[in-house]
Enzyme design. Sequence first.
Site, PDB file in Angstrom:
ATOM      1  N   SER A 703      44.539  40.545  50.914  1.00 53.96           N
ATOM      2  CA  SER A 703      43.198  41.135  50.856  1.00 53.96           C
ATOM      3  C   SER A 703      42.590  41.389  52.239  1.00 53.96           C
ATOM      4  CB  SER A 703      42.264  40.244  50.041  1.00 53.96           C
ATOM      5  OG  SER A 703      42.107  38.993  50.650  1.00 53.96           O
ATOM      6  N   LYS A 746      33.676  36.303  46.820  1.00 51.40           N
ATOM      7  CA  LYS A 746      33.582  36.960  48.126  1.00 51.40           C
ATOM      8  C   LYS A 746      32.212  37.598  48.329  1.00 51.40           C
ATOM      9  CE  LYS A 746      38.565  37.875  48.379  1.00 51.40           C
ATOM     10  NZ  LYS A 746      39.638  38.877  48.342  1.00 51.40           N
TER      11      LYS A 746
END
Length: 820
Positions: A703, A746
Amino acid sequence: MSDEKKKGPSSAAAMPAAMAPPGMINKEDIPQVLPILPLRNSVFFPGGVLPLAVGRQKTIALIKDAVRDDQVIGVVTQRRAEEEDPGASDLYTMGTVARIVKLLKMGEDNYSLVVQGLARFRVLDLVQEAPYLKARVDAVEDRTASENVEVEALGINLKKLAREVIELMPELPAAATELVESITHPGHLADLIAANVDVPIEEKQAVLETVDLKARMNLVLELLNRKREILKLSNKIDSAVKGEMSKTQREYYLRQQLKAIKEELGEMGEEEEELDELQERLKKAGLPPDVEKVANKELNRLKTIPAASSEYTVARTYLDWIADLPWAKMSEDNLDIENARQTLDKDHFGIKKVKKRILEYLAVRKLKNDMRGPILCLVGPPGVGKTSLGQSIAKAVGRKFVRLSLGGVRDEAEIRGHRRTYVGALPGRFIQSMKKAGMKNPVMMLDEIDKLGADFRGDPSAALLEVLDPEQNSTFSDHYLDVAFDLSKVMFIATANQLDPIPGPLRDRMEIIELTGYTFEEKQSIARIHLVPKQLKEHGLTPDHITITDEALLILTTAYTREAGVRNLERRIADICRAVAVEVAGGKTEKQNVDGNRVKEILGPEMFYSEVAERTEVPGVSTGLAWTAAGGDLLFIEATKMAGKGGMTLTGQLGDVMKESATAALSYLRSKAESLGINPNFLEKTDLHLHFPAGSIPKDGPSAGVTILTALTSLLTGIRVRGDTAMTGEATLRGLVLPVGGIKEKVLAAHRAGIKRVILPERCRKDLQDVPEQARNEIEFIFATRMDEVLEAALEKSPFKEGADKSLPPQPEATPEVRA
């Protein structure tokens, strides 16, 4: 063990199952020098098979050499068993040649072996004492031929006498008679009987040293005849004792009558009263038929055991456990859904998924009375209220609550219990918790289920499979109870910080509900509604002493804590309460208003501040988003360049996937160098270094691909990354942005850090529905499908040259293969 001795009793009751015939080795095949194994407390005969436990260092060295060289050994009995290091004078002169047929290592200095007797030998003299004894020997054979008529007659008498002895000993197996009858060799018969008759060692050695077959058989006949007379006398004594036992039984019958008389007079003894009380408890326990049958059988056995016996305590404790367990006792569920909703909302702020699931259970339970208890697993970072939620659920449903901590449990017996054969045995934790609850349908909290261990004692997570399987837990079997117990009515709620450590089969049996971190607004609400009143009460303060303003709570959540849960926030509030308590205890009576300035005065300088803008002041630094077990965090990526030969260095304890992401990002950047205004040959005289701060923390995953590419582009173009922007996503060589996981965690991490813009993969747009509304409203989301969109959104200005083609340049056509 420091001894070589025969394993098992050396009495006639230890009749071997089989003996090999003697003479299995020719006299000329016996070496003139044999290693000598001293034997204590026993005499070994040719044809016998003897298990030995070996512990002396000399003997261990002997058997190792013998096994390695596949050689026979000499077994000689010691004159004195207590001699630890026997010499020539300590050993008899006649022994048995033996072959090692089996060897097992039982410990570091402990061996178990099985030896087979082959022939007699006489020790002439010792030729070696270290590392073990060796002696020159002379093989010995029987002097009288076995075909001799007198020898045959002696053999018939021996067999007849042996049959009589066996009949006098009912503990011997029936096969013993058949074994004696099957032996045809007279010497073998004499040796077999001598080896198994319970006589002193000296007399057995005398049989071994008698080489003349007739003399040996006469000697064994004499020993066997003496044994028969002893057994006859013993049986006579037994008959007298049985007569005494009949008298004892009569006394027992009279005692029972006396007990009935005492009961009528109200003079029952304490022990009888306890057993009658226990019997009454078992009747009232509502035991299932099969359990009642086992309990009654054990109770009847208990009544025949003397109270002073250790068995009495074991049986009594077992019956106490059965009587105390809630076999049929159930609490009435509170099926008022509105009441349950109010209770859950009062105790916990947010956590809508869990509340919704509990209300659903109550609704179905209201419609269907025999529904099994749900098995939930609450997964989330520390401090979000997983454990306290269990108590709130129990209160809302109206059930008893028991908590079972599984963190660090390594022994399977902790789950299933110990068998009653062990001293101090107890049931497993589940049965103990059921006894503590006193109800068949409690709410049972399985705390920290992801912290289970496993070692040589078993795997507790495997034992949990039965407990947490709705199809099996109605007949859960605990080793201690050894009867089925119904756990299907229990509402199990497990908690965990991470799913990965939980084995797949166990995870499959639970309904996973993920709890994520709180937003600033949620934390302030939790502090105002729950934490502040709780800390005021714990510190002896009242609202008349202190008021904590919303401004103070905001500073506490943003500048003094940075976590997914609220544990540290509660500690900071406790710090403020203690500071005020000192002043109140010192005599200060006026009410104190704690605002932002007062918070800084009590707690000192701010511990956390937004460092994004400061970090991204220079080109080559970008801000990424990472998922962690604590709920998500920012990930800064720093890039720099220096003179070199085109190498790239990666630091920060990175995993393989993240290293590959960096390589892919560099390859993509080289392919787009012209459109970005970068010299296509920039790597010829330049080295690149990518660093991921917080180097002590391992990092991995795809990511960070878009963040790495953005940092490299910023470095090589000289355009800074926007300080209010963070990003996540996987970048491919073709410049595509692929979706990643952990979006909610996140985004909340970005919100906690004050980020205003977040760049996400287009295919992650659907994941935003799980993000709290406050975070969605305060953050601008940019969704990208290609890397050029990420670069234009992340950098302060577009890095592409005006009119440049932003698509990936076509790959050169492959040269066609030429075949001869």
